[in-house]
Motif scaffolding. Structure first.
Motif, PDB file in Angstrom:
ATOM      1  N   ARG A  15      47.338   6.334 -41.791  1.00 30.50           N
ATOM      2  CA  ARG A  15      45.937   6.120 -41.683  1.00 30.50           C
ATOM      3  C   ARG A  15      45.324   7.302 -40.788  1.00 30.50           C
ATOM      4  N   ARG A  16      45.932   7.618 -39.844  1.00 29.59           N
ATOM      5  CA  ARG A  16      45.648   8.532 -38.941  1.00 29.59           C
ATOM      6  C   ARG A  16      45.764   9.760 -39.154  1.00 29.59           C
ATOM      7  N   VAL A  17      46.939  10.038 -39.717  1.00 27.78           N
ATOM      8  CA  VAL A  17      47.068  11.406 -40.343  1.00 27.78           C
ATOM      9  C   VAL A  17      46.267  11.738 -41.465  1.00 27.78           C
ATOM     10  N   ALA A  18      45.976  10.855 -42.408  1.00 27.43           N
ATOM     11  CA  ALA A  18      44.919  11.083 -43.664  1.00 27.43           C
ATOM     12  C   ALA A  18      43.797  11.306 -42.941  1.00 27.43           C
ATOM     13  N   ALA A  19      43.262  10.581 -41.968  1.00 25.46           N
ATOM     14  CA  ALA A  19      41.990  10.895 -41.272  1.00 25.46           C
ATOM     15  C   ALA A  19      41.658  12.215 -40.916  1.00 25.46           C
ATOM     16  N   VAL A  20      42.749  12.503 -40.035  1.00 27.71           N
ATOM     17  CA  VAL A  20      42.563  13.990 -39.312  1.00 27.71           C
ATOM     18  C   VAL A  20      42.658  15.157 -40.452  1.00 27.71           C
ATOM     19  N   ARG A  21      43.487  14.883 -41.366  1.00 27.18           N
ATOM     20  CA  ARG A  21      43.488  15.887 -42.678  1.00 27.18           C
ATOM     21  C   ARG A  21      42.226  15.857 -43.432  1.00 27.18           C
ATOM     22  N   ALA A  22      41.493  14.748 -43.195  1.00 26.84           N
ATOM     23  CA  ALA A  22      40.073  15.033 -43.852  1.00 26.84           C
ATOM     24  C   ALA A  22      39.043  15.270 -43.073  1.00 26.84           C
ATOM     25  N   CYS A  23      39.252  15.698 -41.808  1.00 22.24           N
ATOM     26  CA  CYS A  23      38.173  15.993 -40.704  1.00 22.24           C
ATOM     27  C   CYS A  23      37.739  17.552 -40.959  1.00 22.24           C
ATOM     28  N   GLY A  24      36.538  17.597 -40.900  1.00 24.84           N
ATOM     29  CA  GLY A  24      36.029  19.103 -40.954  1.00 24.84           C
ATOM     30  C   GLY A  24      35.937  19.789 -39.644  1.00 24.84           C
ATOM     31  N   ARG A  25      35.912  18.795 -38.557  1.00 24.91           N
ATOM     32  CA  ARG A  25      36.178  19.529 -37.292  1.00 24.91           C
ATOM     33  C   ARG A  25      37.061  18.917 -36.602  1.00 24.91           C
ATOM     34  N   GLY A  29      44.321  19.793 -30.983  1.00 22.79           N
ATOM     35  CA  GLY A  29      45.524  19.721 -31.943  1.00 22.79           C
ATOM     36  C   GLY A  29      45.058  20.393 -33.312  1.00 22.79           C
ATOM     37  N   GLU A  30      45.818  20.179 -34.401  1.00 23.78           N
ATOM     38  CA  GLU A  30      45.573  20.856 -35.744  1.00 23.78           C
ATOM     39  C   GLU A  30      45.647  19.932 -36.948  1.00 23.78           C
ATOM     40  N   ARG A  31      45.399  20.304 -37.791  1.00 24.90           N
ATOM     41  CA  ARG A  31      45.305  19.615 -39.164  1.00 24.90           C
ATOM     42  C   ARG A  31      46.554  19.408 -39.497  1.00 24.90           C
ATOM     43  N   PRO A  32      47.206  18.196 -39.736  1.00 27.73           N
ATOM     44  CA  PRO A  32      48.475  18.137 -40.196  1.00 27.73           C
ATOM     45  C   PRO A  32      48.721  18.777 -41.717  1.00 27.73           C
ATOM     46  N   LEU A  33      49.992  19.202 -41.712  1.00 25.03           N
ATOM     47  CA  LEU A  33      50.131  20.035 -43.094  1.00 25.03           C
ATOM     48  C   LEU A  33      51.102  19.219 -43.713  1.00 25.03           C
ATOM     49  N   THR A  34      51.248  19.331 -45.045  1.00 25.08           N
ATOM     50  CA  THR A  34      52.327  18.720 -45.995  1.00 25.08           C
ATOM     51  C   THR A  34      53.550  19.637 -45.919  1.00 25.08           C
ATOM     52  N   MET A  35      54.521  19.236 -46.323  1.00 24.17           N
ATOM     53  CA  MET A  35      55.872  19.935 -46.318  1.00 24.17           C
ATOM     54  C   MET A  35      55.672  21.012 -47.223  1.00 24.17           C
ATOM     55  N   ALA A 315      37.062   9.666 -36.737  1.00 20.42           N
ATOM     56  CA  ALA A 315      37.522  10.696 -37.738  1.00 20.42           C
ATOM     57  C   ALA A 315      37.059  10.130 -39.082  1.00 20.42           C
ATOM     58  N   GLU A 316      37.287   8.844 -39.425  1.00 21.57           N
ATOM     59  CA  GLU A 316      37.150   8.393 -40.655  1.00 21.57           C
ATOM     60  C   GLU A 316      35.575   8.356 -41.239  1.00 21.57           C
ATOM     61  N   SER A 317      34.697   7.958 -40.279  1.00 21.56           N
ATOM     62  CA  SER A 317      33.260   8.019 -40.439  1.00 21.56           C
ATOM     63  C   SER A 317      32.360   9.076 -40.348  1.00 21.56           C
ATOM     64  N   ALA A 318      32.958  10.186 -39.483  1.00 24.09           N
ATOM     65  CA  ALA A 318      32.108  11.405 -39.218  1.00 24.09           C
ATOM     66  C   ALA A 318      32.840  12.580 -39.539  1.00 24.09           C
ATOM     67  N   GLY A 319      34.055  12.351 -39.765  1.00 21.70           N
ATOM     68  CA  GLY A 319      34.864  13.568 -40.092  1.00 21.70           C
ATOM     69  C   GLY A 319      35.100  14.432 -38.687  1.00 21.70           C
ATOM     70  N   ILE A 320      35.307  13.882 -37.691  1.00 22.75           N
ATOM     71  CA  ILE A 320      35.401  14.453 -36.295  1.00 22.75           C
ATOM     72  C   ILE A 320      36.571  13.981 -35.657  1.00 22.75           C
ATOM     73  N   CYS A 321      37.651  14.861 -35.650  1.00 20.28           N
ATOM     74  CA  CYS A 321      38.662  14.588 -34.628  1.00 20.28           C
ATOM     75  C   CYS A 321      38.639  15.051 -33.317  1.00 20.28           C
ATOM     76  N   PHE A 322      38.260  13.961 -32.580  1.00 14.10           N
ATOM     77  CA  PHE A 322      38.098  14.211 -31.068  1.00 14.10           C
ATOM     78  C   PHE A 322      39.443  14.173 -30.320  1.00 14.10           C
ATOM     79  N   VAL A 323      39.921  13.308 -29.543  1.00 17.43           N
ATOM     80  CA  VAL A 323      40.888  13.151 -28.721  1.00 17.43           C
ATOM     81  C   VAL A 323      41.776  12.062 -29.167  1.00 17.43           C
ATOM     82  N   GLY A 324      42.907  12.123 -29.611  1.00 13.76           N
ATOM     83  CA  GLY A 324      43.776  11.140 -29.840  1.00 13.76           C
ATOM     84  C   GLY A 324      45.118  10.790 -28.918  1.00 13.76           C
ATOM     85  N   GLY A 325      45.834  10.118 -29.459  1.00 11.18           N
ATOM     86  CA  GLY A 325      47.206   9.774 -28.506  1.00 11.18           C
ATOM     87  C   GLY A 325      47.025   9.224 -27.217  1.00 11.18           C
ATOM     88  N   TRP A 326      46.203   8.301 -27.055  1.00  7.12           N
ATOM     89  CA  TRP A 326      45.787   7.632 -25.751  1.00  7.12           C
ATOM     90  C   TRP A 326      47.054   6.844 -25.495  1.00  7.12           C
TER      91      TRP A 326
END
Length: 364
Positions: A15-25, A29-35, A315-326
């Motif tokens: 769910r977290r990976v999907a949310a970050v991949r969909a973020c516009g900002r 970190g970086e947008r996760p890439l598929t293989m 990330a899911e509601s606003a498309g903003i990946c802020f800071v994670g991994g707390w």
């Protein structure tokens, strides 16, 4: 029950990976890439693969790294853990000077002791690399002095150039080799004020990572003299690192050297802007201030679970990946995260960071 717990954990990660991949900002970190995306972005796929690392893109990568670090040779390793064990073994038996927060102690399951029979001597327990005076004051001989640049688990901290020169000189005075644990050496040169070749020139061996900072699929290199390289190839084989083909790792590392390495100084320059804005959030603290590299630590006075949940919902509601991994920190009531400023964060102004931070905290 254990299987169910793992299943829930996997679902949350997806769910977290999907949310970050969909973020516009993305701030950290970086947008996760598929293989498929990772392989599609590689150059040289029409060439011939390597054969046990003796030719092809692996040999090209080794030559490239040796040139960047100004060493006689460099040897590709599948992992940094393996490369570091070979470097310390080359230095001889007995004791080695390590830091208790160093990667060799914290993240390699004490492989230097379990596999090579070496024993650690701690010059200091302060959250920094040792000083020249501390090396000179060691109570017993050591074969190698390890310097981690930057020291990740102390907060991505670096010494000054003069301090680094002094500590390597002190090691030589004690008759010891110098090994640089340079997994993140790529981003250390702006703070040190000297190039990769000058930094590696202070050491007898230097390890660099290809997936940290450069975004490679994996792998590492150990650089130094031709004698070290010959020794490293033999012991790489003995450690089980003589892999039949490693061209995907080599090609992705070459891509990182071509595309990402030239951009790293801009990440380091922008990190203080992000760090200062984050430090302005209620109860927040950053370290070091200003950051020594493009990575730094951020503390917030909230439970880690609550912060991770807020990051996911933003990330899911606003498309903003802020800071994670707390994670909950040693200081009661505080949680800690590592912030990494890369290309997606370069267009974030201080006001952008403050606004996203306010929206993030509002979700707690």
């Amino acid at each position: 029950m254990p299987a169910k717990i793992g299943f829930v954990s996997d679902n949350l990660r997806q769910r977290r990976v999907a949310a970050v991949r969909a973020c516009g900002r993305i701030l950290s970190g970086e947008r996760p890439l598929t293989m498929r995306e990772r392989l599609a972005g590689l150059d040289g796929l029409d060439g011939m693969p390597d054969y046990y690392g003796s030719d092809g893109p692996v040999a090209e990568l080794e030559a490239r790294v040796a040139g960047l670090l100004g060493t006689e040779a460099a040897v590709f390793f599948p992992t940094g853990t393996m490369a570091q064990q070979v470097a310390l073994r080359f230095g001889g038996t007995g004791a080695v000077a390590l830091h208790p927060l160093g990667h060799l102690e914290m993240h390699e399951r004490l492989a230097y002791a379990q596999l090579s029979g070496l024993r650690a001597v701690w010059p200091t327990t302060e959250p920094r690399n040792p000083t020249a005076a501390e090396i000179l004051a060691l109570a017993e001989p050591v074969s190698t002095v390890v310097v981690e640049l930057p020291m990740r688990d102390a907060g991505f901290v670096l010494p000054t150039w003069d301090a680094l020169v002094a500590v390597t000189g002190a090691a030589r005075t004690r008759g010891a080799r110098v090994h640089i644990d340079g997994a993140r050496l790529w981003e250390s040169t702006p703070h040190l004020g000297h190039g990769l070749d000058a930094v590696a020139g202070l050491a007898d061996s230097t390890y660099v990572s290809f997936y940290k900072t450069l975004g490679g699929l994996g792998g590492a290199a150990l650089a130094g003299t031709a004698d070290l390289a010959a020794y490293a190839r033999a012991w790489r084989h003995r450690h089980g690192g003589q892999v039949f083909q490693q061209w995907p790792f080599a090609l992705s590392a070459l891509a990182g050297l071509d595309r990402e390495l030239p951009r790293v100084p801009s990440y380091v320059r922008h990190a203080p802007t992000v760090a200062t804005a984050l430090a302005g959030l209620p109860g927040a603290r950053v370290f070091p201030a200003p950051p020594h590299t493009h990575q730094f630590r951020l503390w917030m006075p909230h439970p880690a679970d609550a912060l991770n949940d807020a990051a996911l919902r933003l990330a899911e509601s606003a498309g903003i990946c802020f800071v994670g991994g707390w994670r909950d920190a040693e200081v009661p009531g505080m949680a800690l995260a590592e912030v990494t400023v890369t290309a997606p964060a370069l267009d974030w102004t201080a006001d952008d960071v403050a606004d996203a931070g306010s929206r993030f905290l509002a979700l707690l």
